[in-house]
Design a protein around this motif. Structure first.
Motif, PDB file in Angstrom:
ATOM      1  N   PHE A  16      45.069  46.870  40.646  1.00  0.00           N
ATOM      2  CA  PHE A  16      44.120  47.846  41.206  1.00  0.00           C
ATOM      3  C   PHE A  16      43.833  47.532  42.671  1.00  0.00           C
ATOM      4  N   PRO A 214      42.944  46.933  36.736  1.00  0.00           N
ATOM      5  CA  PRO A 214      42.267  45.796  37.378  1.00  0.00           C
ATOM      6  C   PRO A 214      42.508  44.515  36.575  1.00  0.00           C
ATOM      7  N   PRO A 216      40.568  41.132  36.482  1.00  0.00           N
ATOM      8  CA  PRO A 216      39.495  40.258  36.997  1.00  0.00           C
ATOM      9  C   PRO A 216      39.910  38.779  37.030  1.00  0.00           C
ATOM     10  N   CYS A 223      36.815  40.357  46.877  1.00  0.00           N
ATOM     11  CA  CYS A 223      37.494  41.665  46.839  1.00  0.00           C
ATOM     12  C   CYS A 223      36.579  42.763  47.405  1.00  0.00           C
ATOM     13  N   ALA A 226      35.366  45.564  44.856  1.00  0.00           N
ATOM     14  CA  ALA A 226      34.735  45.103  43.610  1.00  0.00           C
ATOM     15  C   ALA A 226      33.741  46.120  43.051  1.00  0.00           C
TER      16      ALA A 226
END
Ligand code: SF4
Length: 242
Positions: A16, A214, A216, A223, A226
């Motif tokens: 992402f 995404p 994490p 980022c 975020a």
């Protein structure tokens, strides 16, 4: 899209974030480590071309866009550790740019990169300003660069060295065609996957998070996407439950 090791590596880390940066074209703010790396690389380039340390540091600061947190002392310490004396007689090319297709097929993805130093005896060097050294074979960067050198010069083996300036530590590996091919294939497969997903997301823009998922990790803290990532991911999870 023209690929590079850092683009492919970012895609592997978080698809992402890669999408936001390289498909949608959102800029990320230049962090201090990035600015330091840019400045040191520029200064190292000039030192190997014969510039005095002080002059090379000025060029380094310009290259780093005078990042407000960049410390002259730190940059000078790192640039002074570039082994200029040991390497200056072996220099073939500095900051060698390459741009090559990743396969011999029509419309094969293109990869490009910059090799910090290429020597006359077919060795390549990459300067690192990292705070933690790592093994040269722990990722595909040097394998890919070695493959590029072997493509351009026809070498069967290429010695690639990561030079961790902070520690005066070098980690090197002699890449044979076998290891270079593993790195080329890694890059080729990822590039093909990305190209397919870019086409897919153009048809189904609302599915961007399903297509570029995404991932994490500890890097979320730095980022810039975020907040968007969090809210969109929440909405997506709720929809999936419904
Ligand atoms: S916040 Fe984390 S998971 Fe979301 S895009 Fe950024 S790096 Fe990826």
């Amino acid at each position: 899209m023209i690929f590079s090791y850092s683009r492919l590596s970012l895609y592997e880390t978080c698809p992402f974030r890669f999408k936001k940066k390289y498909v949608d074209g959102y800029e990320e703010i230049e962090t201090l480590p990035l600015a330091l790396g840019k400045g040191v690389h520029k200064a190292a380039e000039e030192r190997l071309q014969g510039a005095m340390l002080e002059d090379s540091l000025i060029s380094g600061f310009i290259e780093a866009n005078f990042h407000p947190d960049l410390q002259k002392d730190e940059m000078a310490r790192l640039v002074a550790k570039v082994p200029v004396k040991r390497l200056e007689k072996r220099v073939l090319e500095i900051e060698k740019h390459f741009q090559l297709p990743l396969a011999q097929t029509l419309n094969a993805p293109i990869i490009q990169g910059y090799i910090d130093l290429l020597t006359k005896d077919g060795c390549l060097y990459d300067w690192k300003t990292n705070r933690v050294p790592y093994d040269v074979t722990s990722n595909h960067q040097m394998g890919l660069y070695a493959w590029a050198v072997s493509q351009i010069f026809g070498y069967d083996t290429v010695i690639a060295t990561l030079s961790f300036l902070r520690f005066r530590k070098e980690d090197k590996f002699k890449y044979t065609r076998r290891e270079m091919e593993i790195s080329r294939k890694w890059a080729y497969d990822l590039a093909i996957e990305i190209d397919m997903k870019v086409k897919e997301v153009m048809i189904f823009p609302k599915l961007e998070m399903d297509i570029f998922e995404p991932n994490p990790s500890s890097r979320c803290g730095t980022c810039p996407f975020a907040i968007e990532c969090y809210y969109k991911d929440q909405k997506r999870s709720i929809k999936q439950i419904q």
